[in-house]
Design a protein around this motif. Structure first.
Motif, PDB file in Angstrom:
ATOM      1  N   THR A 140       0.840  -1.195   0.000  1.00 47.83           N
ATOM      2  CA  THR A 140       0.000   0.000   0.000  1.00 47.83           C
ATOM      3  C   THR A 140       0.875   1.245   0.000  1.00 47.83           C
ATOM      4  O   THR A 140       2.070   1.186   0.315  1.00 47.83           O
ATOM      5  N   GLU A 149       0.664   3.622   2.132  1.00 45.51           N
ATOM      6  CA  GLU A 149       1.070   3.870   3.516  1.00 45.51           C
ATOM      7  C   GLU A 149       2.285   3.035   3.887  1.00 45.51           C
ATOM      8  O   GLU A 149       3.176   3.500   4.609  1.00 45.51           O
ATOM      9  N   ARG A 189      -3.800   0.998   9.251  1.00 41.95           N
ATOM     10  CA  ARG A 189      -5.025   0.797   8.469  1.00 41.95           C
ATOM     11  C   ARG A 189      -5.696   2.142   8.221  1.00 41.95           C
ATOM     12  O   ARG A 189      -6.066   2.846   9.157  1.00 41.95           O
ATOM     13  N   ARG A 190      -5.825   2.498   6.955  1.00 36.01           N
ATOM     14  CA  ARG A 190      -6.454   3.777   6.607  1.00 36.01           C
ATOM     15  C   ARG A 190      -7.938   3.767   6.975  1.00 36.01           C
ATOM     16  O   ARG A 190      -8.584   2.704   6.936  1.00 36.01           O
ATOM     17  N   GLY A 193     -10.769   3.045   1.331  1.00 42.04           N
ATOM     18  CA  GLY A 193     -10.381   4.231   2.069  1.00 42.04           C
ATOM     19  C   GLY A 193      -9.164   4.905   1.448  1.00 42.04           C
ATOM     20  O   GLY A 193      -8.603   4.436   0.455  1.00 42.04           O
ATOM     21  N   GLY A 194      -8.758   6.021   2.035  1.00 43.76           N
ATOM     22  CA  GLY A 194      -7.569   6.726   1.572  1.00 43.76           C
ATOM     23  C   GLY A 194      -7.857   7.669   0.421  1.00 43.76           C
ATOM     24  O   GLY A 194      -8.967   7.742  -0.109  1.00 43.76           O
ATOM     25  N   ASP A 248      -3.686   5.038  11.828  1.00 42.25           N
ATOM     26  CA  ASP A 248      -4.161   5.222  10.454  1.00 42.25           C
ATOM     27  C   ASP A 248      -3.265   6.110   9.606  1.00 42.25           C
ATOM     28  O   ASP A 248      -3.648   6.476   8.491  1.00 42.25           O
ATOM     29  N   THR A 249      -2.071   6.461  10.098  1.00 45.77           N
ATOM     30  CA  THR A 249      -1.124   7.221   9.275  1.00 45.77           C
ATOM     31  C   THR A 249       0.267   6.624   9.389  1.00 45.77           C
ATOM     32  O   THR A 249       0.632   6.031  10.422  1.00 45.77           O
TER      33      THR A 249
END
Length: 259
Positions: A10, A12, A104-105, A211-212, A245-246
């Motif tokens: 991903t 991230e 996890r976004r 998401g994202g 989430d970041t």
């Protein structure tokens, strides 16, 4: 070894790998190998599942790999729909006594999008296909399918719609009788997505709640265009003690672990 293992694939995960690498923290990113030409992060990279180390048992393979390589901590930065590896990571890190973080976004919320009241939320890909079949019988006949190549075959039995299937790598399974393949990789912006949807006269957009920001533009423009959105909800994940989430928050956690 004092390395951090990132289960990646991903944006991230790539961002976190860069932060760790530039901070002088040893990082290894593991990719599943499902994309022919993945975007590679900085630092060491391994490609392929862990089951090869244990006769197909992914949990035992990952557990053994963590022990043999002296990994200090694992960051599960896999896609929100990669439920199998997330479950394996939770079990394997517990067996190996290795710290685990889930990166996890956040999910997309229909309330945050214009036309969010046109979302049809479903639990599975099969349920999405059923919903598309119902919508196309009601006259919604042109579908943009963005759920990935492995899920396209779920729509193969629908002959009442014309599908534009957007994928990174071409699907290999059965496909709907009326379809066109569009090979493309994000990120996407609102202008290009608006052009794609209008040029192809799309009535229905099918996607997963990934998401994202990378692929959200299609949702920003679908509502004002009067397009129905069939949204597949994320699968359940095992309980994990620490979730962020970041990539920045994940980096802070990793720095504390290796200090």
């Amino acid at each position: 070894m004092n390395a951090i293992l990132i289960l990646g694939g991903t944006g991230e995960g790539r961002e976190l790998a860069a932060l760790l690498h530039h901070a002088g923290i040893e990082v290894i990113t593991s990719l599943a190998g499902r994309v022919a030409q993945p975007r590679l992060p900085v630092g060491a990279v391994r490609i392929g599942g862990f089951g090869q180390y244990a006769g197909g048992d992914g949990v035992r393979g990952l557990t053994d790999w963590l022990r043999e390589n002296g990994v200090r901590a694992v960051v599960d930065a896999t896609h929100p729909f990669a439920a199998t590896i997330t479950g394996h990571a939770a079990e394997a890190t517990g067996r190996a006594g290795v710290a685990l973080l889930r990166l996890r976004r956040p999910t997309w919320d229909p309330a945050d999008f214009p036309g969010g009241d046109r979302w049809h939320r479903v639990a599975t890909i099969d349920a999405a296909a059923h919903c598309v079949s119902r919508l196309t019988h009601a006259g919604r006949r042109r579908v943009l399918l963005t759920t990935g190549r492995q899920d396209a075959s779920a729509f193969a039995g629908i002959d009442t719609a014309s599908f534009l299937i957007r994928v990174v790598d071409a699907p290999t399974g059965p496909l709907p009788p009326h379809h066109q393949i569009l090979r493309s990789r994000g990120p996407y912006d609102a202008d290009s997505e608006r052009h794609l949807l209008t040029e192809n006269r799309i009535d229905v957009l099918v996607t997963k709640n990934s998401g994202g920001a990378l692929t959200r533009a299609k949702l920003d423009v679908a509502g004002p265009l009067g397009i129905d959105v069939v949204m597949v909800d994320r699968p359940a994940e095992p309980p994990i003690e620490t979730v962020v989430d970041t990539a920045a928050d994940a980096f802070t956690w990793c720095a504390e672990v290796v200090r």
